[in-house]
Design an enzyme around this catalytic site. Structure first.
Site, PDB file in Angstrom:
ATOM      1  N   GLU A 187       0.808  -1.220   0.000  1.00 36.82           N
ATOM      2  CA  GLU A 187       0.000   0.000   0.000  1.00 36.82           C
ATOM      3  C   GLU A 187       0.841   1.269   0.000  1.00 36.82           C
ATOM      4  O   GLU A 187       0.509   2.251  -0.685  1.00 36.82           O
ATOM      5  CB  GLU A 187      -0.919  -0.006   1.222  1.00 36.82           C
ATOM      6  CG  GLU A 187      -1.830   1.188   1.334  1.00 36.82           C
ATOM      7  CD  GLU A 187      -2.713   1.096   2.571  1.00 36.82           C
ATOM      8  OE1 GLU A 187      -2.949   2.145   3.209  1.00 36.82           O
ATOM      9  OE2 GLU A 187      -3.160  -0.017   2.903  1.00 36.82           O
ATOM     10  N   ASP A 188       1.970   1.281   0.738  1.00 36.82           N
ATOM     11  CA  ASP A 188       2.694   2.531   0.984  1.00 36.82           C
ATOM     12  C   ASP A 188       4.100   2.586   0.396  1.00 36.82           C
ATOM     13  O   ASP A 188       4.791   3.588   0.572  1.00 36.82           O
ATOM     14  CB  ASP A 188       2.796   2.776   2.502  1.00 36.82           C
ATOM     15  CG  ASP A 188       1.436   3.026   3.140  1.00 36.82           C
ATOM     16  OD1 ASP A 188       0.536   3.479   2.418  1.00 36.82           O
ATOM     17  OD2 ASP A 188       1.278   2.767   4.347  1.00 36.82           O
TER      18      ASP A 188
END
Length: 746
Positions: A128-129
């Site tokens: 996600e990051d």
């Protein structure tokens, strides 16, 4: 998954709690003290290849305490990837971002999670990051870890806009349906974020706390992870109700020695059990903040024993009942407080005996009795079960949940056996065995497919999770499923949709425990239910059903039907019971009729309402106004009338089907329960009630008119005999125009 920095529960509060725990030997998995432990060594240099990095040595120690033989090499590789990919990222508190996945992993390690879950938790934010891809995770750590990471990865907000949060929850729940470890990681992730929420704006804290209250805490309760649930409750309590929280905190601080009363009772209980020769550990469990607040609202002024409960831990199930017998023999029991969750476990895997005894000073001491294994499951829930798929075929993994064209909004993929998204080892029965998938989760996954709209899904999920308990009812007609799991407070409407799906639109009534009951009847645990379903396809639910539907499955199905049939939704509700139900002619269905119309245009063929012919009656037909053909029984008085006015008969014949619809008139003397007995006779004969009319009694006589659907017309004589055999009924005949009846049939 990145909420940030200071705990709303102050250090002083934690100190009060920790002191109390140490003094009384609290047997609870205490997670508060672990919140900052992940910081130790987080920024240290790379570790030698032959040992774990110092930053996760405490994770390894907690993991080995539960799994002494665990292979820690994969944890080292996961940490190295997570630390390198998050390097340069910081939380809003200023801490290195790697401290977050480390803290989440430590929470799960303390709860006893197995190695695969810990590996995925270290990596849960990488896709996600960071620049790490799901394919990279799959190549290095396998399909199971990739599935868990994907399950907790948010959908792109640029794709979904305002619907991103509900669709993320939908995706996560669908993934949880195949592997409950997804939700374990999410709960631990939210706990650490809630611990470190203080640096955010107040309005954002409140928004996150409300989502936690409405969705994550109920899910933690349903999955039995009490150690996470109780701390989440306290953190939400501190944010959303600061005044009540402060009052409760002050009350606990002021009564820091009030628990001495429980210590005294614990000593007495221990002495009684030692004398009885029962090996047991007796501990004091102080209540957490929310529990103290609830008890104060319930009881008013609190006494010493109200600030906690006793926990008795034994080795075997039988010892639990031995302890219970000794306590009820040597102390005065409070019978109303006794509950047996060992013989009947709660839907979230929880098992314990609950009882209460009167202390010498008159206070009531609550006691929990369970085995050590029950205690582990009570605290850690599904996390304590480890890998539910161990021992099955190697995990080949599902298609990634996030595999979709970029920037293309659309519904989140639904995991179904036909979708290609189902995790693939398959046992011989064709379904993956998962002992951790309870009935509430299966129901949730079923109805979410019927709620494609994010707002509908979000509101329905909130209502679904607000249901506090679960009941089991039994089907009386032998159809699948034999048992039906429903939330407490569910009605016959909910049972109908849980058992029959959309076919429940035609539900006419129900029998509960053998007696006729309205669809609004609230069911109890263990009730037996028989649903009476119309055979036609045009029947539909009433808008009033929404008042009785508790489950999201029923409400979504009813709402969908009413939206598709606005004429039904617009019909005014009756103020009282309807005296009769009439079925329009164009809704009639039953035995197939054919007319021989040589040289004439085709026409609709329908049975006459005056004599309601059914196979194998001799029949004749006549053209009527509008061009249709009406079919009469050969002996019907209307046949002679039609001939007298010069109407030419039309040759008609029965089709191949044996089913039919017929209207019967039952003449009887009035008595209690007559309607119930007549309906039972009809149901026993295999007929379905399509419409019914009961006329007001006249001179102690009552006329019942039923329109019935028979699967086989040959059963009509037997049905009429069964109705005549009902006490009080003196005649049953086929109906004719305006309620007059045809001559008797035997």
């Amino acid at each position: 998954m990145s909420a940030e920095a200071t705990n709303p529960v102050s250090a002083a509060d934690a100190a009060v709690t920790d002191t109390t725990v140490r003094r009384r030997g609290r047997a609870r998995i205490d997670l508060r003290r672990l919140g900052r432990a992940a910081l130790l060594g987080a920024t240290a240099g790379p570790a030698p290849r032959d040992r774990l990095p110092d930053a996760i040595s405490h994770v390894a120690e907690a993991h080995r305490a539960h799994h002494p033989e665990a292979d820690l090499a994969v944890l080292r590789r996961a940490y190295v990837l997570a630390e390198s990919s998050h390097r340069g990222q910081f939380r809003k508190s200023g801490e290195p971002y790697i401290t977050h996945p480390l803290a989440v992993t430590l929470i799960l390690a303390e709860l006893g999670a197995e190695t695969t879950t810990l590996t995925a938790s270290l990596l849960h934010d990488t896709v996600e990051d960071t620049e790490v891809t799901l394919d990279q995770v799959r190549r290095e750590f396998g399909d199971e870890v990739a599935y868990l990471v994907d399950g907790v990865t948010k959908v792109e907000k640029i794709d979904y806009g305002a619907a991103a949060e509900p669709e993320t929850f939908r995706k996560m729940l669908v993934a949880t349906g195949n592997d409950v470890r997804v939700m374990s990681i999410k709960l631990a992730d939210r706990l650490h974020n809630m611990r470190t929420l203080g640096v955010m704006r107040a309005e954002k804290q409140a928004r996150i706390a409300k989502v936690t209250r409405d969705f994550l805490i109920p899910l933690a309760e349903r999955l039995g992870v009490q150690a996470l649930k109780t701390e989440l409750e306290d953190l939400v309590f501190a944010i959303l109700h600061p005044e009540e929280y402060e009052n409760t905190r002050a009350l606990i601080a002021e009564n820091s020695h009030a628990g001495d009363a429980l210590d005294a009772v614990a000593e007495q209980v221990g002495a009684v059990l030692r004398e009885a020769g029962i090996g047991a550990e007796v501990l004091v469990r102080p209540r957490h903040f929310v529990s103290v607040h609830r008890v104060r609202l319930k009881r008013g002024e609190l006494r010493g024993c109200d600030f906690g409960r006793l926990l008795v831990l034994v080795a075997e199930d039988a010892d639990c009942y031995g302890v219970l017998g000794e306590l009820h023999t040597c102390f005065t029991p409070v019978i109303s407080e006794f509950k047996d969750f060992i013989a009947a476990p709660k839907f979230n895997l929880y098992q314990s005996l609950h009882t209460a005894i009167a202390a010498p000073d008159g206070a009531v001491a609550e006691i929990l009795i369970r085995t050590h294994r029950m205690h582990t499951v009570a605290e850690a829930g599904v996390v304590a079960l480890g890998n539910p798929y161990a021992g099955q075929e190697p995990y080949t993994g599902p298609t990634p949940l996030t595999a979709r064209p970029a920037l293309v909004p659309g519904p989140v993929p639904v995991l179904t056996p036909d979708s290609g998204l189902t995790p693939d080892p398959q046992p011989e029965d064709g379904e993956r065995v998962d002992p951790t998938r309870p009935g509430w989760l299966s129901r949730l996954l079923d109805w979410q497919q019927s709620a494609p709209d994010p707002d509908t899904f979000w509101s329905s999920l909130r209502a679904h999770l607000a249901e506090d308990d679960e009941i089991t009812v039994f089907s009386a007609d032998g159809s699948a499923p034999g048992t039906i799991s429903l939330p407490a407070g569910a009605s016959c409407v909910d049972a109908a949709y849980a058992q029959h799906g959309e076919a429940a639109h035609g539900c006419l009534g129900a029998r509960v425990n053998g007696r006729l009951a309205p669809l609004s009847t609230v069911l109890g645990d263990g009730d037996t239910v028989q649903l009476l379903i119309a055979q036609d396809t045009v029947s539909g639910p009433s808008p009033e059903w929404l008042d009785h539907a508790r489950t999201a499955t029923a409400r979504i199905a009813i709402t969908g039907w009413l939206q598709a049939h606005p004429e039904a939704a617009a019909a005014p509700a009756d103020a009282g019971p309807r005296p009769q139900v009439n079925v329009p002619a164009d809704r009639r269905s039953g035995a197939v009729l054919h007319a021989d119309l040589e040289g004439e245009p085709p026409a609709a063929v329908r049975p006459a309402g005056c004599c309601t012919p059914v196979p194998p009656d001799e029949i004749t037909g006549f053209r009527v106004r509008g061009g249709s053909v009406t079919v009469h029984r050969a002996g019907c008085a209307a046949v002679e009338t039609m001939r007298a006015v010069g109407r030419e008969p039309v040759t008609v014949r029965w089709g191949d089907t044996a089913q039919c619809r017929v209207t019967l008139v039952a003449e009887s003397f009035g008595r209690p329960h007559l309607l119930a007995d007549l309906t039972e006779a009809i149901a026993t004969a295999g007929a379905a009630v399509v419409a019914a009319t009961v006329e007001p009694p006249s001179e102690q006589r009552v006329r019942h008119t039923y329109t019935l659907h028979l699967p086989d017309a040959a059963g009509l004589p037997a049905l009429m005999r069964a109705m005549r055999d009902v006490p009080g009924v003196y005649d049953v005949n086929r109906a004719r125009r305006r309620g007059r009846a045809e001559p008797r049939e035997s």
